[in-house]
Design a protein around this motif. Sequence first.
Motif, PDB file in Angstrom:
ATOM      1  N   ARG A 109      55.426 -21.153  23.007  1.00 14.46           N
ATOM      2  CA  ARG A 109      54.482 -20.263  23.686  1.00 14.46           C
ATOM      3  C   ARG A 109      55.307 -19.452  24.690  1.00 14.46           C
ATOM      4  O   ARG A 109      55.234 -19.640  25.883  1.00 14.46           O
ATOM      5  CB  ARG A 109      53.379 -21.048  24.400  1.00 14.46           C
ATOM      6  N   ASP A 110      56.116 -18.530  24.174  1.00 16.08           N
ATOM      7  CA  ASP A 110      57.100 -17.833  24.995  1.00 16.08           C
ATOM      8  C   ASP A 110      56.485 -16.692  25.809  1.00 16.08           C
ATOM      9  O   ASP A 110      55.776 -15.832  25.266  1.00 16.08           O
ATOM     10  CB  ASP A 110      58.214 -17.257  24.118  1.00 16.08           C
ATOM     11  N   ARG A 111      56.778 -16.683  27.086  1.00 19.74           N
ATOM     12  CA  ARG A 111      56.460 -15.598  28.001  1.00 19.74           C
ATOM     13  C   ARG A 111      57.323 -15.773  29.240  1.00 19.74           C
ATOM     14  O   ARG A 111      57.783 -16.876  29.522  1.00 19.74           O
ATOM     15  CB  ARG A 111      54.988 -15.626  28.434  1.00 19.74           C
ATOM     16  N   MET A 116      53.200 -16.343  32.205  1.00 22.32           N
ATOM     17  CA  MET A 116      52.782 -17.530  31.450  1.00 22.32           C
ATOM     18  C   MET A 116      51.567 -18.188  32.088  1.00 22.32           C
ATOM     19  O   MET A 116      51.499 -18.340  33.309  1.00 22.32           O
ATOM     20  CB  MET A 116      53.940 -18.530  31.382  1.00 22.32           C
ATOM     21  N   ASP A 120      49.430 -22.642  28.579  1.00 21.89           N
ATOM     22  CA  ASP A 120      50.550 -22.575  27.641  1.00 21.89           C
ATOM     23  C   ASP A 120      51.730 -23.424  28.111  1.00 21.89           C
ATOM     24  O   ASP A 120      52.453 -23.998  27.290  1.00 21.89           O
ATOM     25  CB  ASP A 120      51.006 -21.125  27.457  1.00 21.89           C
ATOM     26  N   VAL A 124      52.913 -26.841  25.722  1.00 21.62           N
ATOM     27  CA  VAL A 124      54.278 -27.046  25.223  1.00 21.62           C
ATOM     28  C   VAL A 124      54.824 -28.381  25.722  1.00 21.62           C
ATOM     29  O   VAL A 124      55.469 -29.127  24.970  1.00 21.62           O
ATOM     30  CB  VAL A 124      55.180 -25.870  25.637  1.00 21.62           C
ATOM     31  N   TYR A 169      59.289 -24.325  27.408  1.00 23.25           N
ATOM     32  CA  TYR A 169      60.067 -24.943  26.336  1.00 23.25           C
ATOM     33  C   TYR A 169      61.349 -25.570  26.884  1.00 23.25           C
ATOM     34  O   TYR A 169      61.720 -26.693  26.540  1.00 23.25           O
ATOM     35  CB  TYR A 169      60.395 -23.865  25.302  1.00 23.25           C
TER      36      TYR A 169
END
Length: 307
Positions: A109-111, A116, A120, A124, A169
């Motif tokens: 869930r990349d931001r 973010m 999210d 993760v 992450y």
Amino acid sequence: MTISSMQHDNNSQNNKPLNARVAIVTGAGGGLGRTHALELARHGARVVVNELNADAAAKVAGEIQAAGGEALAIAGDVTDFAQMQAMAAQVVAAWGRIDILVNNAGILRDRSFAKMTMEDFRLVMDVHVMGAVHCTKAVWAQMQEQQYGRIVMTTSSSGLYGNFGQSNYGAAKMALVGLMQTLALEGAKRNIRVNCLAPTAATQMTENLLPAAALALLTPERVSPGLLALVQDEAPTRMILLAGAGSFESAHVTMTEGIHLGDLASSAEQLCERLAEVQDRSEGEVVPAQGFEQFMLEVKKAGAALG
């Protein structure tokens, strides 16, 4: 088939390094998890294919069976501890033991951190960290009882070294290193060895992050051979193995010799001025065997300063 050819097939199977070992691979319905499952089966393991999607799990289990291996497809959510306990019980009922656990299930869930959401970030962490905790806890007692276990956590260079847009992450992946370090110590007496694998592979999770030329090199199949080194009978413990594009490296969490500041009145100012010495890696850098070594080093330096 002649008797001689049957004997040859049996001998070939018996000579495989994971012959009759029982392995669970989470998130094995595709990508890296699938190639992990196939690689373990190719080396003789009976493989449990775990995946959220039952059809995906069944497909990979079918591939293993079609190649002459043994496999079970078990759908389940790693974030649900009860489901992981039920999976472990089902495996023991079917095959009598659990030798290998590969904690592979994961999501992205990349931001950037500023953008973010907490949802999210938490999701993760739940999938990667608590998912690995649930699966490991579900098999731990069985491995202790049988005096044998090989567990692999999937870490990442994003956790070891950082990556823009992956604070959730990266935090999760570094947490798994810490989990590995302690479980390796606690499992040593029962021959439970715990390691980390940091893959660089093009999967569904990374297909939008890398250029096509890199994706062509970073196939999951070029990572999974490294898994054998971490789950074999003679596997190391507490190793962080990096793998990608057919290359393999090792990462370490190290401690420098550092400095000792005896004057409390000026120690903060001195530390600010001497940070380069603290960071100096040219002499005395070590890989501690356990966290207590930090205490030992600091007390030793303080004692030496006292004369």
